[in-house]
Design an enzyme around this catalytic site. Sequence first.
Site, PDB file in Angstrom:
ATOM      1  N   ARG A 189      21.157  13.872  16.140  1.00  0.00           N
ATOM      2  CA  ARG A 189      22.700  13.553  15.843  1.00  0.00           C
ATOM      3  C   ARG A 189      23.079  14.587  14.709  1.00  0.00           C
ATOM      4  NH1 ARG A 189      20.299   8.309  16.094  1.00  0.00           N
ATOM      5  NH2 ARG A 189      19.944   8.229  13.686  1.00  0.00           N
ATOM      6  N   ASN A 217      10.442  15.329  10.134  1.00  0.00           N
ATOM      7  CA  ASN A 217       9.526  13.961  10.390  1.00  0.00           C
ATOM      8  C   ASN A 217      10.519  12.682  10.335  1.00  0.00           C
ATOM      9  OD1 ASN A 217       9.588  13.854   7.800  1.00  0.00           O
ATOM     10  ND2 ASN A 217       7.537  13.252   7.560  1.00  0.00           N
ATOM     11  N   PHE A 218      11.521  13.092  10.879  1.00  0.00           N
ATOM     12  CA  PHE A 218      12.579  12.111  11.049  1.00  0.00           C
ATOM     13  C   PHE A 218      12.404  11.103  12.074  1.00  0.00           C
ATOM     14  CE2 PHE A 218      15.207  14.977   8.662  1.00  0.00           C
ATOM     15  CZ  PHE A 218      15.651  14.278   7.498  1.00  0.00           C
ATOM     16  N   ASP A 238      -1.378   9.622   7.989  1.00  0.00           N
ATOM     17  CA  ASP A 238      -0.581  10.799   7.865  1.00  0.00           C
ATOM     18  C   ASP A 238      -1.405  12.096   7.503  1.00  0.00           C
ATOM     19  OD1 ASP A 238       2.369  10.073   7.188  1.00  0.00           O
ATOM     20  OD2 ASP A 238       1.479   8.370   6.301  1.00  0.00           O
ATOM     21  N   ARG A 279      17.671  16.134  -0.032  1.00  0.00           N
ATOM     22  CA  ARG A 279      19.088  15.318  -0.168  1.00  0.00           C
ATOM     23  C   ARG A 279      19.413  15.492  -1.732  1.00  0.00           C
ATOM     24  NH1 ARG A 279      18.249   9.537   1.590  1.00  0.00           N
ATOM     25  NH2 ARG A 279      18.299  10.595   3.565  1.00  0.00           N
TER      26      ARG A 279
END
Length: 390
Positions: A110, A102-103, A175, A42
């Site tokens: 979406r 990994n959202f 993780d 981002r």
Amino acid sequence: MPVGNIRPLEGLLVLDFSQFLAGPVAAMRLADLGARVIKVERPGTGDIGRTLAFAGRVVDGDTVSFHAMNRNKESITADLKVDADLAYVKQLVARADVVIQNFRPGVMERIGLDYESVRAINPAIVYASATGYGSDGPWRDRPGQDLLAQSISGLPWLSGSKADGPVPVGLSIADHLLSCHIAQGVTALLVRRFRTGEGGLVESSLLESMLDLQFELLSTKLNDDSIQVERHGTHSAHAFLAAPYGTYPTSDGYIALAMNPIPKLGALLQLPALEEMVDPQEAWDRQEQIEALLAAQFATDTTQHWLDILDAADVWCAPVLTLDELLDSEGFAAIRMTQQVRRGGTAIATTRSPLRIDGQVLTSDKAAPTLGEDDAAVRAEFPPVSEVRL
């Protein structure tokens, strides 16, 4: 690497949309094996891991932990809510071999970058999805964070003594293991694609990784409902293994004992009471008594003194090293687990891939990228088209 050798995944292009730990480390594992990994971040903030600092430590503007899990990557910026940026990313998707994300469930749908949408763009894509608790079920929307996944899985009840509350593992084990599973799934699907031309989707989660870690316990419980977690005394290291399995204080540190015959330990340590315990069941029935006798004896001398005696008799034991002792040890130096990466004028020490290929360790001096470091180079290599028909 020897002259003429290439890393196994050389020539493959991976788009890494992930952040935090599991997804980025899975992508890094592929990068260490030779894949080209472009991290899509981002604008302005990038991967949240850039500022989520392990121990609060930062080097060259990014956290040390970010450096540790994003080496060997390129970085481009794209706002996936902006049509032009999304169109360009889809253009890259059409050229890629692997996508990792990994959202939380539903986010990529979406955006229009879920597996079905990506497969429509690139039918041979290998797509990896890492979540907290899977895409279905009552926990699917819970925060996918390591401590929380450990807790839901019941793992914290397996460490410590019966006097303790829950004891979580003090590292991001969920993780970390998820990153291994995702990387393994990607490489398996790549092998299938090379054989058949078919891509595919690999999915796993923090919870599944924690459940897989407990495969012995869960398998036993599923076949014998009487099994319960019953932790033992302060020296025990395992709720389901008998004495002497545990850690014991010495005069200058600690020593660990794995599975060993009690009478043999008694003879070596001059503990007649243990020599007399010839029935293996006593290792269970008299567990805390055995541990107390061992602890009292070990406390009378140094760790090295006891190692000299036990190692000579091929007893399964080891020193319990502190962090500083580990780093100063000859064994740590011999395994060559560290490397130095460089970013600009800054040198950063980190670990290497734990794999050896053809007898060679996999090292690299390419550090984690700065945010958007490769925007210009990637766009020059893959120029945006005025209209992307996908």
